[in-house]
Design a protein around this motif. Structure first.
Motif, PDB file in Angstrom:
ATOM      1  N   ASP A   1       0.828  -1.206   0.000  1.00 17.43           N
ATOM      2  CA  ASP A   1       0.000   0.000   0.000  1.00 17.43           C
ATOM      3  C   ASP A   1       0.861   1.255   0.000  1.00 17.43           C
ATOM      4  O   ASP A   1       0.563   2.233  -0.715  1.00 17.43           O
ATOM      5  CB  ASP A   1      -0.934   0.009   1.213  1.00 17.43           C
ATOM      6  CG  ASP A   1      -2.027  -1.048   1.115  1.00 17.43           C
ATOM      7  OD1 ASP A   1      -2.335  -1.476  -0.016  1.00 17.43           O
ATOM      8  OD2 ASP A   1      -2.551  -1.450   2.176  1.00 17.43           O
ATOM      9  N   ILE A   2       1.929   1.244   0.794  1.00 16.27           N
ATOM     10  CA  ILE A   2       2.834   2.395   0.826  1.00 16.27           C
ATOM     11  C   ILE A   2       3.518   2.562  -0.526  1.00 16.27           C
ATOM     12  O   ILE A   2       3.670   3.682  -1.041  1.00 16.27           O
ATOM     13  CB  ILE A   2       3.877   2.234   1.953  1.00 16.27           C
ATOM     14  CG1 ILE A   2       3.191   2.238   3.320  1.00 16.27           C
ATOM     15  CG2 ILE A   2       4.925   3.361   1.889  1.00 16.27           C
ATOM     16  CD1 ILE A   2       4.127   1.950   4.479  1.00 16.27           C
ATOM     17  N   LYS A   3       3.938   1.430  -1.122  1.00  9.25           N
ATOM     18  CA  LYS A   3       4.580   1.489  -2.442  1.00  9.25           C
ATOM     19  C   LYS A   3       3.615   2.096  -3.468  1.00  9.25           C
ATOM     20  O   LYS A   3       4.007   2.962  -4.268  1.00  9.25           O
ATOM     21  CB  LYS A   3       4.981   0.086  -2.893  1.00  9.25           C
ATOM     22  CG  LYS A   3       5.966  -0.652  -2.005  1.00  9.25           C
ATOM     23  CD  LYS A   3       7.368  -0.137  -2.127  1.00  9.25           C
ATOM     24  CE  LYS A   3       8.360  -1.087  -1.438  1.00  9.25           C
ATOM     25  NZ  LYS A   3       9.713  -0.525  -1.339  1.00  9.25           N
ATOM     26  N   HIS A   4       2.357   1.638  -3.476  1.00 10.90           N
ATOM     27  CA  HIS A   4       1.380   2.144  -4.441  1.00 10.90           C
ATOM     28  C   HIS A   4       1.148   3.637  -4.242  1.00 10.90           C
ATOM     29  O   HIS A   4       1.115   4.405  -5.218  1.00 10.90           O
ATOM     30  CB  HIS A   4       0.072   1.389  -4.312  1.00 10.90           C
ATOM     31  CG  HIS A   4       0.052   0.099  -5.064  1.00 10.90           C
ATOM     32  ND1 HIS A   4      -1.012  -0.786  -5.007  1.00 10.90           N
ATOM     33  CD2 HIS A   4       0.943  -0.467  -5.911  1.00 10.90           C
ATOM     34  CE1 HIS A   4      -0.756  -1.833  -5.782  1.00 10.90           C
ATOM     35  NE2 HIS A   4       0.426  -1.661  -6.328  1.00 10.90           N
ATOM     36  N   ASP A   5       0.964   4.062  -3.005  1.00  8.98           N
ATOM     37  CA  ASP A   5       0.733   5.482  -2.733  1.00  8.98           C
ATOM     38  C   ASP A   5       1.924   6.315  -3.186  1.00  8.98           C
ATOM     39  O   ASP A   5       1.762   7.406  -3.756  1.00  8.98           O
ATOM     40  CB  ASP A   5       0.480   5.709  -1.240  1.00  8.98           C
ATOM     41  CG  ASP A   5      -0.860   5.152  -0.779  1.00  8.98           C
ATOM     42  OD1 ASP A   5      -1.710   4.848  -1.645  1.00  8.98           O
ATOM     43  OD2 ASP A   5      -1.044   5.007   0.446  1.00  8.98           O
ATOM     44  N   THR A   6       3.123   5.802  -2.931  1.00  8.95           N
ATOM     45  CA  THR A   6       4.338   6.522  -3.317  1.00  8.95           C
ATOM     46  C   THR A   6       4.445   6.630  -4.833  1.00  8.95           C
ATOM     47  O   THR A   6       4.758   7.700  -5.382  1.00  8.95           O
ATOM     48  CB  THR A   6       5.579   5.814  -2.754  1.00  8.95           C
ATOM     49  OG1 THR A   6       5.488   5.754  -1.330  1.00  8.95           O
ATOM     50  CG2 THR A   6       6.852   6.566  -3.139  1.00  8.95           C
ATOM     51  N   MET A   7       4.187   5.530  -5.536  1.00 11.09           N
ATOM     52  CA  MET A   7       4.252   5.544  -6.991  1.00 11.09           C
ATOM     53  C   MET A   7       3.268   6.551  -7.583  1.00 11.09           C
ATOM     54  O   MET A   7       3.596   7.304  -8.509  1.00 11.09           O
ATOM     55  CB  MET A   7       3.963   4.145  -7.538  1.00 11.09           C
ATOM     56  CG  MET A   7       5.079   3.154  -7.341  1.00 11.09           C
ATOM     57  SD  MET A   7       6.450   3.540  -8.452  1.00 11.09           S
ATOM     58  CE  MET A   7       7.691   2.379  -7.868  1.00 11.09           C
ATOM     59  N   THR A   8       2.057   6.568  -7.056  1.00  8.99           N
ATOM     60  CA  THR A   8       1.040   7.503  -7.538  1.00  8.99           C
ATOM     61  C   THR A   8       1.481   8.945  -7.350  1.00  8.99           C
ATOM     62  O   THR A   8       1.352   9.781  -8.255  1.00  8.99           O
ATOM     63  CB  THR A   8      -0.295   7.252  -6.813  1.00  8.99           C
ATOM     64  OG1 THR A   8      -0.732   5.922  -7.065  1.00  8.99           O
ATOM     65  CG2 THR A   8      -1.361   8.235  -7.283  1.00  8.99           C
ATOM     66  N   GLU A   9       2.038   9.243  -6.162  1.00 14.88           N
ATOM     67  CA  GLU A   9       2.466  10.607  -5.874  1.00 14.88           C
ATOM     68  C   GLU A   9       3.669  11.006  -6.727  1.00 14.88           C
ATOM     69  O   GLU A   9       3.768  12.150  -7.174  1.00 14.88           O
ATOM     70  CB  GLU A   9       2.781  10.763  -4.387  1.00 14.88           C
ATOM     71  CG  GLU A   9       2.961  12.211  -3.962  1.00 14.88           C
ATOM     72  CD  GLU A   9       3.091  12.388  -2.459  1.00 14.88           C
ATOM     73  OE1 GLU A   9       3.291  13.545  -2.034  1.00 14.88           O
ATOM     74  OE2 GLU A   9       2.993  11.385  -1.719  1.00 14.88           O
ATOM     75  N   ILE A  10       4.572  10.059  -6.956  1.00 13.91           N
ATOM     76  CA  ILE A  10       5.703  10.350  -7.837  1.00 13.91           C
ATOM     77  C   ILE A  10       5.204  10.762  -9.212  1.00 13.91           C
ATOM     78  O   ILE A  10       5.604  11.798  -9.766  1.00 13.91           O
ATOM     79  CB  ILE A  10       6.624   9.117  -7.971  1.00 13.91           C
ATOM     80  CG1 ILE A  10       7.353   8.817  -6.667  1.00 13.91           C
ATOM     81  CG2 ILE A  10       7.664   9.348  -9.091  1.00 13.91           C
ATOM     82  CD1 ILE A  10       8.077   7.477  -6.668  1.00 13.91           C
ATOM     83  N   GLU A  11       4.310   9.951  -9.778  1.00 10.85           N
ATOM     84  CA  GLU A  11       3.862  10.185 -11.158  1.00 10.85           C
ATOM     85  C   GLU A  11       3.141  11.518 -11.304  1.00 10.85           C
ATOM     86  O   GLU A  11       3.163  12.131 -12.381  1.00 10.85           O
ATOM     87  CB  GLU A  11       2.981   9.035 -11.628  1.00 10.85           C
ATOM     88  CG  GLU A  11       2.803   9.006 -13.131  1.00 10.85           C
ATOM     89  CD  GLU A  11       2.223   7.706 -13.627  1.00 10.85           C
ATOM     90  OE1 GLU A  11       2.727   7.178 -14.621  1.00 10.85           O
ATOM     91  OE2 GLU A  11       1.249   7.213 -13.021  1.00 10.85           O
ATOM     92  N   GLU A  12       2.524  11.973 -10.243  1.00  8.97           N
ATOM     93  CA  GLU A  12       1.828  13.264 -10.292  1.00  8.97           C
ATOM     94  C   GLU A  12       2.789  14.439 -10.395  1.00  8.97           C
ATOM     95  O   GLU A  12       2.374  15.552 -10.742  1.00  8.97           O
ATOM     96  CB  GLU A  12       0.962  13.434  -9.034  1.00  8.97           C
ATOM     97  CG  GLU A  12      -0.240  12.499  -8.974  1.00  8.97           C
ATOM     98  CD  GLU A  12      -0.952  12.556  -7.634  1.00  8.97           C
ATOM     99  OE1 GLU A  12      -0.404  13.186  -6.698  1.00  8.97           O
ATOM    100  OE2 GLU A  12      -2.049  11.968  -7.520  1.00  8.97           O
TER     101      GLU A  12
END
Length: 294
Positions: free
Chosen positions: A93-104
């Motif tokens: 979950d932390i990885k997914h949230d981090t990936m989403t925020e990076i891409e933004e």
């Protein structure tokens, strides 16, 4: 290149150090300013030790530190980055949230890498709108000394991304090995297998932890024995990896009771001062408990 490293802990600050030493401008980010400061202090300490051993010149160390910027803002760290490496906790979950925020906050052609040691890179990459730019860059501890980087190729990873990953690893003077995304990849799966068997041997009273480690160091030329390595990595991390591999690959990765008891007791290894060994100021000073009765 502009390289952003997310996570200033053991792995994160090591990745930031080797990237800066290779000439890249590096932003290192964590959620707490004190963690960022500790990471930068650890890099400076590593460089000082390198100067003492004639591995690094004073001018090289100063230039490396000049290329490093610490922050608690993910947006500040990754904006304009050519490469982002996440070294956040091993939680999907932390990885997914981090990936989403990076891409933004990055450009379309920014390479996004994960330092995960065991989680599915294909699943991590699924959080991205453009997952073809995702790749695994699995570094080894201590990063500034260990020469290997495992390049993990997800189902979505493009050939261009793989080529760019190889180019980056070559540029920081590390040796890449390329593996497809599978549970534990190559290194973690083999390393954890050795570590879990060593723990079982301690649990069964076969030998003292230090004797098991010495056997592997002198008999097989390992730089560090499997019990000590578990303490250094973190016994909680070891347990999480084993639980994941057990779910994916079967009962041969079942965590031994001795490991579960250590983690339940908060004896997580070097970072807490006690695991299978007792630690003071980063050095082993004894063995934890009566190993034969665990």
């Amino acid at each position: 290149m502009h390289v952003a490293v997310l996570g200033a802990g053991t792995m994160g600050h090591g990745i930031a150090q080797v990237s800066a030493m290779a000439g890249h401008d590096v932003w290192i980010r964590d959620i707490d300013e004190s963690i960022v400061d500790d990471g930068l202090a650890a890099i400076e300490s590593n460089l000082d030790a390198g100067i003492e051993r004639d591995k690094v010149t004073e001018s090289e160390a100063a230039a490396t530190l000049d290329r490093l910027t610490g922050t608690t803002s993910l947006a500040d760290a990754v904006t304009g980055a050519d490469l982002v490496v996440e070294a956040v906790p091993e939680d999907m979950d932390i990885k997914h949230d981090t990936m989403t925020e990076i891409e933004e906050n990055v450009e379309r052609d920014t390479l996004i890498a994960s330092n995960t040691s065991s989680l599915s890179l294909t699943e991590i990459a699924s959080a991205l709108e453009y997952p073809g730019r995702a790749v695994g860059l699995h570094f080894f501890n201590p990063v500034h000394i260990m020469g290997l980087v495992e390049i993990v190729v997800a189902e979505q990873t493009s050939e261009e991304t793989v080529d760019r990953a190889h180019e980056f690893v070559d540029g920081i003077d590390k040796t890449p090995v390329e593996v497809t995304d599978s549970p534990g990849f190559a290194s973690s799966r083999l390393g954890v297998s050795l570590g879990v068997e060593a723990m079982r041997m301690v649990q069964e009273g076969v030998a003292d932890p230090s004797d098991i480690d010495t056997a592997m160091e002198l008999g097989y030329n390992h730089p560090m024995g499997p019990i000590e390595l578990g303490d250094v990595v973190g016994l909680d991390v070891r347990l999480d990896i084993l639980e994941y591999l057990r779910e994916e690959l079967g009962e041969r990765f079942r965590p031994p009771q001795i490991l579960k008891r250590k983690v339940r007791a908060g004896k997580l290894g070097k970072k807490t001062g006690e695991g299978f060994y007792v630690w003071e100021d980063g050095e082993i000073v004894g063995t934890s408990g009566d190993w034969g009765d665990e």
